[in-house]
Design a protein around this motif. Structure first.
Motif, PDB file in Angstrom:
ATOM      1  N   ALA A 138       4.001   1.624 -14.171  1.00  0.00           N
ATOM      2  CA  ALA A 138       2.350   1.305 -14.336  1.00  0.00           C
ATOM      3  C   ALA A 138       1.986   2.609 -14.977  1.00  0.00           C
ATOM      4  CB  ALA A 138       1.827   1.242 -13.065  1.00  0.00           C
ATOM      5  N   THR A 139       0.776   2.749 -15.446  1.00  0.00           N
ATOM      6  CA  THR A 139       0.364   3.922 -16.102  1.00  0.00           C
ATOM      7  C   THR A 139      -0.233   5.161 -14.816  1.00  0.00           C
ATOM      8  OG1 THR A 139      -1.971   2.893 -16.069  1.00  0.00           O
ATOM      9  CG2 THR A 139      -0.599   2.900 -18.191  1.00  0.00           C
ATOM     10  N   ALA A 140      -0.518   4.342 -13.544  1.00  0.00           N
ATOM     11  CA  ALA A 140      -0.732   5.336 -12.649  1.00  0.00           C
ATOM     12  C   ALA A 140      -0.399   4.854 -11.230  1.00  0.00           C
ATOM     13  CB  ALA A 140      -2.351   5.437 -12.494  1.00  0.00           C
ATOM     14  N   THR A 141      -0.124   5.507 -10.389  1.00  0.00           N
ATOM     15  CA  THR A 141       0.169   5.009  -8.842  1.00  0.00           C
ATOM     16  C   THR A 141      -0.556   5.779  -7.880  1.00  0.00           C
ATOM     17  OG1 THR A 141       2.047   4.425  -7.603  1.00  0.00           O
ATOM     18  CG2 THR A 141       2.290   6.611  -8.442  1.00  0.00           C
ATOM     19  N   ILE A 142      -0.617   5.276  -6.758  1.00  0.00           N
ATOM     20  CA  ILE A 142      -1.177   5.995  -5.330  1.00  0.00           C
ATOM     21  C   ILE A 142      -0.109   6.298  -4.646  1.00  0.00           C
ATOM     22  CG2 ILE A 142      -2.724   5.828  -3.368  1.00  0.00           C
ATOM     23  CD1 ILE A 142      -4.192   5.696  -5.999  1.00  0.00           C
ATOM     24  N   ALA A 143       0.100   7.448  -4.098  1.00  0.00           N
ATOM     25  CA  ALA A 143       1.167   7.918  -2.969  1.00  0.00           C
ATOM     26  C   ALA A 143       0.727   8.560  -2.049  1.00  0.00           C
ATOM     27  CB  ALA A 143       2.151   8.588  -4.139  1.00  0.00           C
ATOM     28  N   ASP A 144       1.589   8.507  -0.945  1.00  0.00           N
ATOM     29  CA  ASP A 144       1.120   9.187   0.389  1.00  0.00           C
ATOM     30  C   ASP A 144       1.409  10.730  -0.016  1.00  0.00           C
ATOM     31  OD1 ASP A 144       1.777  10.685   2.828  1.00  0.00           O
ATOM     32  OD2 ASP A 144       2.171   9.057   3.916  1.00  0.00           O
ATOM     33  N   ALA A 145       0.716  11.744  -0.160  1.00  0.00           N
ATOM     34  CA  ALA A 145       0.808  12.943  -0.482  1.00  0.00           C
ATOM     35  C   ALA A 145       1.905  13.730   0.167  1.00  0.00           C
ATOM     36  CB  ALA A 145      -0.392  13.723  -0.117  1.00  0.00           C
ATOM     37  N   ARG A 146       2.412  13.266   1.573  1.00  0.00           N
ATOM     38  CA  ARG A 146       3.278  13.959   2.140  1.00  0.00           C
ATOM     39  C   ARG A 146       4.854  13.526   1.809  1.00  0.00           C
ATOM     40  NH1 ARG A 146       3.211  11.595   7.549  1.00  0.00           N
ATOM     41  NH2 ARG A 146       3.041   9.659   6.455  1.00  0.00           N
ATOM     42  N   PHE A 147       4.839  12.710   0.750  1.00  0.00           N
ATOM     43  CA  PHE A 147       6.091  12.059   0.445  1.00  0.00           C
ATOM     44  C   PHE A 147       6.254  12.692  -1.323  1.00  0.00           C
ATOM     45  CE2 PHE A 147       5.589  10.233   4.356  1.00  0.00           C
ATOM     46  CZ  PHE A 147       6.973  10.218   4.940  1.00  0.00           C
ATOM     47  N   ALA A 148       5.395  13.314  -1.784  1.00  0.00           N
ATOM     48  CA  ALA A 148       5.564  13.694  -3.106  1.00  0.00           C
ATOM     49  C   ALA A 148       6.103  14.993  -3.258  1.00  0.00           C
ATOM     50  CB  ALA A 148       4.074  13.601  -3.861  1.00  0.00           C
ATOM     51  N   PHE A 149       7.317  15.072  -3.871  1.00  0.00           N
ATOM     52  CA  PHE A 149       7.925  16.431  -4.301  1.00  0.00           C
ATOM     53  C   PHE A 149       7.103  16.863  -5.327  1.00  0.00           C
ATOM     54  CE2 PHE A 149      11.289  13.551  -2.924  1.00  0.00           C
ATOM     55  CZ  PHE A 149      11.519  14.153  -1.563  1.00  0.00           C
ATOM     56  N   GLU A 164      -3.421  -5.824 -16.405  1.00  0.00           N
ATOM     57  CA  GLU A 164      -4.608  -4.920 -16.294  1.00  0.00           C
ATOM     58  C   GLU A 164      -4.990  -4.761 -15.084  1.00  0.00           C
ATOM     59  OE1 GLU A 164      -5.617  -3.433 -19.647  1.00  0.00           O
ATOM     60  OE2 GLU A 164      -6.671  -2.377 -18.145  1.00  0.00           O
ATOM     61  N   LEU A 165      -5.139  -3.755 -14.318  1.00  0.00           N
ATOM     62  CA  LEU A 165      -5.687  -3.871 -13.059  1.00  0.00           C
ATOM     63  C   LEU A 165      -6.753  -2.629 -12.688  1.00  0.00           C
ATOM     64  CD1 LEU A 165      -2.160  -3.540 -11.321  1.00  0.00           C
ATOM     65  CD2 LEU A 165      -3.700  -5.412 -11.105  1.00  0.00           C
ATOM     66  N   PRO A 166      -7.877  -3.040 -11.952  1.00  0.00           N
ATOM     67  CA  PRO A 166      -8.773  -1.883 -11.588  1.00  0.00           C
ATOM     68  C   PRO A 166      -8.144  -0.476 -11.420  1.00  0.00           C
ATOM     69  CG  PRO A 166      -8.933  -3.795 -10.037  1.00  0.00           C
ATOM     70  CD  PRO A 166      -7.878  -3.995 -10.875  1.00  0.00           C
ATOM     71  N   ASP A 167      -8.896   0.376 -11.839  1.00  0.00           N
ATOM     72  CA  ASP A 167      -8.139   1.695 -11.232  1.00  0.00           C
ATOM     73  C   ASP A 167      -8.613   1.989  -9.802  1.00  0.00           C
ATOM     74  OD1 ASP A 167      -7.334   2.944 -13.691  1.00  0.00           O
ATOM     75  OD2 ASP A 167      -9.442   3.742 -14.160  1.00  0.00           O
ATOM     76  N   ARG A 168      -7.445   2.710  -9.305  1.00  0.00           N
ATOM     77  CA  ARG A 168      -7.245   2.708  -7.767  1.00  0.00           C
ATOM     78  C   ARG A 168      -7.941   4.138  -7.438  1.00  0.00           C
ATOM     79  NH1 ARG A 168      -1.774  -0.845  -6.883  1.00  0.00           N
ATOM     80  NH2 ARG A 168      -2.807  -2.564  -7.670  1.00  0.00           N
ATOM     81  N   GLN A 169      -8.309   4.387  -6.184  1.00  0.00           N
ATOM     82  CA  GLN A 169      -8.793   5.817  -5.619  1.00  0.00           C
ATOM     83  C   GLN A 169      -7.953   5.852  -4.497  1.00  0.00           C
ATOM     84  OE1 GLN A 169     -10.967   7.404  -7.314  1.00  0.00           O
ATOM     85  NE2 GLN A 169     -11.291   6.003  -8.763  1.00  0.00           N
ATOM     86  N   PRO A 170      -7.346   7.090  -4.472  1.00  0.00           N
ATOM     87  CA  PRO A 170      -6.695   7.529  -3.193  1.00  0.00           C
ATOM     88  C   PRO A 170      -7.368   7.607  -2.180  1.00  0.00           C
ATOM     89  CG  PRO A 170      -7.045   9.520  -4.651  1.00  0.00           C
ATOM     90  CD  PRO A 170      -7.599   8.262  -5.328  1.00  0.00           C
ATOM     91  N   GLY A 171      -6.921   7.080  -0.944  1.00  0.00           N
ATOM     92  CA  GLY A 171      -7.406   7.105   0.562  1.00  0.00           C
ATOM     93  C   GLY A 171      -7.079   8.163   1.005  1.00  0.00           C
ATOM     94  N   ALA A 172      -7.482   8.659   2.417  1.00  0.00           N
ATOM     95  CA  ALA A 172      -7.125   9.911   3.286  1.00  0.00           C
ATOM     96  C   ALA A 172      -5.511  10.046   3.103  1.00  0.00           C
ATOM     97  CB  ALA A 172      -7.435   9.574   4.563  1.00  0.00           C
ATOM     98  N   GLY A 173      -5.050  11.284   2.723  1.00  0.00           N
ATOM     99  CA  GLY A 173      -3.795  11.560   2.842  1.00  0.00           C
ATOM    100  C   GLY A 173      -3.037  11.224   1.529  1.00  0.00           C
ATOM    101  N   GLU A 174      -3.720  10.584   0.562  1.00  0.00           N
ATOM    102  CA  GLU A 174      -3.057  10.246  -0.461  1.00  0.00           C
ATOM    103  C   GLU A 174      -3.524  10.914  -1.897  1.00  0.00           C
ATOM    104  OE1 GLU A 174      -2.691   5.087   0.482  1.00  0.00           O
ATOM    105  OE2 GLU A 174      -4.418   5.968  -0.621  1.00  0.00           O
ATOM    106  N   ILE A 175      -2.513  10.795  -2.989  1.00  0.00           N
ATOM    107  CA  ILE A 175      -2.943  11.211  -4.296  1.00  0.00           C
ATOM    108  C   ILE A 175      -2.749  10.213  -5.159  1.00  0.00           C
ATOM    109  CG2 ILE A 175      -2.371  13.644  -3.791  1.00  0.00           C
ATOM    110  CD1 ILE A 175       0.696  12.997  -4.990  1.00  0.00           C
ATOM    111  N   ARG A 176      -3.434  10.183  -6.228  1.00  0.00           N
ATOM    112  CA  ARG A 176      -3.165   9.506  -7.479  1.00  0.00           C
ATOM    113  C   ARG A 176      -2.393  10.042  -8.531  1.00  0.00           C
ATOM    114  NH1 ARG A 176      -8.460   7.103 -10.119  1.00  0.00           N
ATOM    115  NH2 ARG A 176      -8.358   9.008 -11.161  1.00  0.00           N
ATOM    116  N   VAL A 177      -1.479   9.586  -8.827  1.00  0.00           N
ATOM    117  CA  VAL A 177      -0.469  10.237  -9.970  1.00  0.00           C
ATOM    118  C   VAL A 177      -0.566   9.423 -11.424  1.00  0.00           C
ATOM    119  CG1 VAL A 177       1.905  10.926 -10.274  1.00  0.00           C
ATOM    120  CG2 VAL A 177       0.626  11.127  -8.272  1.00  0.00           C
TER     121      VAL A 177
END
Ligand SMILES: [Zn+2]
Ligand SMILES: [Zn+2]
Length: 327
Positions: free
Chosen positions: A120-131, A17-30
């Motif tokens: 995981a149930t959610a992940t943070i990604a660099d938006a430029r690398f999401a298709f 169980e982990l705390p929910d994460r927030q996307p930083g600059a240039g990131e998305i949460r999926v």
């Protein structure tokens, strides 16, 4: 959020169980809908790759929907379905990045290896690398395309234009590539572990013109061969199977040592290459073709909590095609 976390090399993944994460600059949460299980995940868990970071959430064939967007992201919207691949970040300034070879970046981050991935149930990604994936196809069916499909595609491009194509190791990548190669008008020769009748039949069902054990020479010389299996002993075997001027492409991120072999196997302008990672352009090129070709992935679905079972089934070759986890 919950995740299956690797805390020690060689250990089982632990439901955490982990705390929910927030996307930083240039990131998305999926919000993860599906994540494929790749052989590279086994190498990560086994500590076979240099640069390991722990603890880490493995998984780099992620399909999900954006549910939070950080500052400075453009072109993506809340609710968009996206795919997150292995290449998670590049520096943009090293000689490789500047030469359109970002797959060889000097300071990359890799999803599920050096940045947290999709088991995981959610992940943070660099938006430029999401298709962007659009709405065609199921989440589970698309997941294996994000690595097995992409690396297979890059390997196929590297293998050149030859018609007779050998595939050594008929797992997730080869089962996608066989469909692609057939669509391109190539003939696929599939090599499995000696005696693995089931995977040979699976290869034939996907259009392979010949399937047999890797200890059996193909019925004709090959124009090119791609090795997906991790056994370095297959390198001289494949070199022996290709014609003069033919290519052998090693597609895996890790292989056991290659035994010494006589120079005559390389002579006559045979080429031996390796494929490392992917570029975003590879992803765009490949994903554009998927609906056109009508690639269908064969998947075995496991609940996220059963990631360890999926990994051990992959290790033992207990399923055809690809395993996919769903939260
Ligand atoms: Zn770079
Ligand atoms: Zn992979």
């Amino acid at each position: 959020m919950q995740a299956m976390v690797l805390k020690r090399q060689g250990a089982k993944l632990e439901w955490t169980e982990l705390p929910d994460r927030q996307p930083g600059a240039g990131e998305i949460r999926v919000k993860v809908a599906a994540c494929g299980v790749c052989r590279t995940d086994l190498h990560v868990i086994d500590g076979e790759l240099p640069g390991q970071i722990l603890p880490i959430i493995p998984g780099h064939e992620i399909v999900g929907r954006i549910d939070a967007i950080g500052p400075g992201v453009s072109g993506l919207h809340m609710g968009d379905r996206v795919g997150i691949p292995w290449l998670g970040h590049t520096c943009g300034v090293c000689p490789y990045c500047r030469a359109q070879r970002e797959n060889l970046c000097d300071a990359p981050l890799f999803t599920g290896f050096t940045r947290d991935g999709g088991f995981a149930t959610a992940t943070i990604a660099d938006a430029r690398f999401a298709f962007p994936l659009g709405e065609a196809g199921s989440d589970v069916g698309l997941a294996p395309l994000l690595c097995a499909g992409l690396i297979g595609w890059r390997s196929l491009v590297m293998a050149g234009e030859g018609k007779a194509l050998g595939l050594y190791g008929f797992g997730a990548a080869a089962h996608i590539l066989a469909q692609l190669a057939k669509w391109q008008g190539r003939e696929v020769f599939a090599f499995t572990r000696p005696g693995d009748i089931a995977h040979q039949a699976f290869a034939r069902s996907l259009g392979a013109v010949w399937a047999g054990g890797s200890d059996t020479p193909p019925p004709q010389p090959l124009d090119a061969a791609i090795i997906f299996a991790t056994d370095g002993a297959l390198v001289p075997v494949a070199l022996k199977a290709v014609r003069k001027g033919g290519r052998v492409v090693c597609a895996g991120i890790h292989m056991s040592d290659i035994p010494s072999f006589p120079y005559s196997l390389l002579w006559e302008e045979r080429q031996l290459l390796s494929v490392a990672n992917l570029t975003r352009q590879d992803g765009l090129d490949f994903l554009k073709l998927v609906p056109e070709i009508g690639i269908v992935t064969k998947t075995t679905v496991y609940p996220l909590r059963q990631a360890n079972q999926a990994l051990s089934d992959l290790r033992a070759g207990r399923f055809d095609g690809a395993a996919v986890l769903t939260p």
